[in-house]
Design an enzyme around this catalytic site. Sequence first.
Site, PDB file in Angstrom:
ATOM      1  N   HIS A 156      12.880 -20.203  -0.596  1.00 13.54           N
ATOM      2  CA  HIS A 156      12.453 -20.495  -1.980  1.00 13.54           C
ATOM      3  C   HIS A 156      11.162 -19.750  -2.331  1.00 13.54           C
ATOM      4  O   HIS A 156      10.401 -20.191  -3.185  1.00 13.54           O
ATOM      5  CB  HIS A 156      12.240 -21.995  -2.202  1.00 13.54           C
ATOM      6  N   SER A 277      -1.411   4.476 -13.766  1.00 11.10           N
ATOM      7  CA  SER A 277      -1.263   4.067 -15.156  1.00 11.10           C
ATOM      8  C   SER A 277      -2.062   5.018 -16.033  1.00 11.10           C
ATOM      9  O   SER A 277      -3.116   5.503 -15.630  1.00 11.10           O
ATOM     10  CB  SER A 277      -1.789   2.632 -15.313  1.00 11.10           C
ATOM     11  N   LYS A 283      -4.959   1.181 -11.370  1.00 11.66           N
ATOM     12  CA  LYS A 283      -3.577   0.863 -11.001  1.00 11.66           C
ATOM     13  C   LYS A 283      -2.951   1.831 -10.003  1.00 11.66           C
ATOM     14  O   LYS A 283      -3.146   3.037 -10.074  1.00 11.66           O
ATOM     15  CB  LYS A 283      -2.704   0.881 -12.264  1.00 11.66           C
ATOM     16  N   GLU A 290      10.599  -0.225  -7.946  1.00 10.06           N
ATOM     17  CA  GLU A 290      11.087  -0.800  -9.217  1.00 10.06           C
ATOM     18  C   GLU A 290      12.290  -0.015  -9.741  1.00 10.06           C
ATOM     19  O   GLU A 290      13.255  -0.591 -10.251  1.00 10.06           O
ATOM     20  CB  GLU A 290       9.966  -0.803 -10.256  1.00 10.06           C
TER      21      GLU A 290
END
Length: 460
Positions: A156, A277, A283, A290
């Site tokens: 979980h 970024s 970043k 992704e």
Amino acid sequence: MAQLWGGRFTKETDQLVYNFNASISFDQKFFAQDIRGSKAHVTMLNATGILTDEEKDVIIKGLDSIAEDVANGSLAITAEYEDIHSFVEANLIDRIGEAGKKLHTGRSRNDQVALDMRLYCRDELVETKELLKQLLTTIHNLMKEHIHTFMPGFTHLQKAQPVTLAHHFGAYMEMFKRDYSRLTDIYKRMNVCPLGSGALAGTTYPLDRNMTAQLMEFDAPSLNSMDGVSDRDYVLEMLSAFATIMMHLSRFSEEIIIWNSNEYQFIELDDAYSTGSSIMPQKKNPDIAELVRGKTGRVYGALTSLLTTMKGIPLAYNKDMQEDKELTFDAIDTVKGCLALFNGMIATMTVNKDAMKASARNGFTNATDAADYLVNHGVAFRDAHGIVGQLVLYCIEKDIALDDMTLEEYKAISPVFEEDIYEAISMETCVNKRNTIGAPGPDAMEQVIAINDDYLNSLQ
Ligand code: ARG
């Protein structure tokens, strides 16, 4: 418009119809396979006496020269031809004249395209297996390196019990091993030769279908000519296996993204596999993971799309089947690209062992072992579960770990606890004592790694 047909027509094809119908923009991808199939066909036509030696030689030379010129860029594959089959045949006739018109003897574009697609998928399946093997090798090496790298195991997405990174990676090793074996199985069923099926009903020529099958390293010719031209099961099986590979890569990517986050910091992706970024200078984003996760959708889409395309097609060939190509090519390129990039990404990432260990230590991942300690001292498991629940509550209030409690504090909750509780619930004990096969203990992991060593060596 260069078409292979037209004799029975009284009008030119409407340009829009031509464009809608044409497939050369995408089926040029199996140009090499089309040439290979034609050479095998002509070799067989000669062996069976349908073509003379001279005709065969001149056709093969012509096909080779077309292949050479396409490779060196002096001959372009253009939209002027309806499909790659027309391109090859028309160019052959241009180059060698009359003999070129005999190439298509005893053949239909239906068995030709069925053959080309099968040859193409077969080649790509082999390449995909090679990329999977590279990924398996990377995971295997990481497993060897991280037998003693402690980390929390989750259920979980809540910390559950301590494991090791080797054990966690080992789960993916098993998934990708199954993927590899699925591709091996699919290859066997895929490896039958449809050439010689004709349009749907075979031909009256005495074709030697065993010979063409052998020339192209198929196990056998297909046994039904209608099935030969209209079977796309092997593409569906391949897409299904690819969808499963992407599902595995996507789950793994999801974990990489979480582990690489500022909150977890279990790993750090290499600069070469991260992106920045445009506005936020601090970043460093896990774009590759992704994108792999994101591209999973298009591979699922290819599978669903082809299943849907095939479901209403009466025997034998129908033009709907032309729709098998673009999405299959895209799925193949996507899976291969994702496997290669994912492999490079995990091979270069840095593992933050301290962060993983600290995280495993802080989440009461040894609570089950504390309960087992009580059971080993005569307490019934259900009572032990309740006692350890009280310990956890106490620790949460004091913001400490089970390991930080004094023996007095332990005894205040249950007199059964003695000094040896600390050893019993240390992370090393929790992991190192779990040594049944498949568990994270080092002895069990060494056994699995030895099995995987043999497995990897057995892959050709
Ligand atoms: N481009 C076609 C395809 O991909 C080739 C087969 C054409 N056959 C036909 N009868 N029109 O399926």
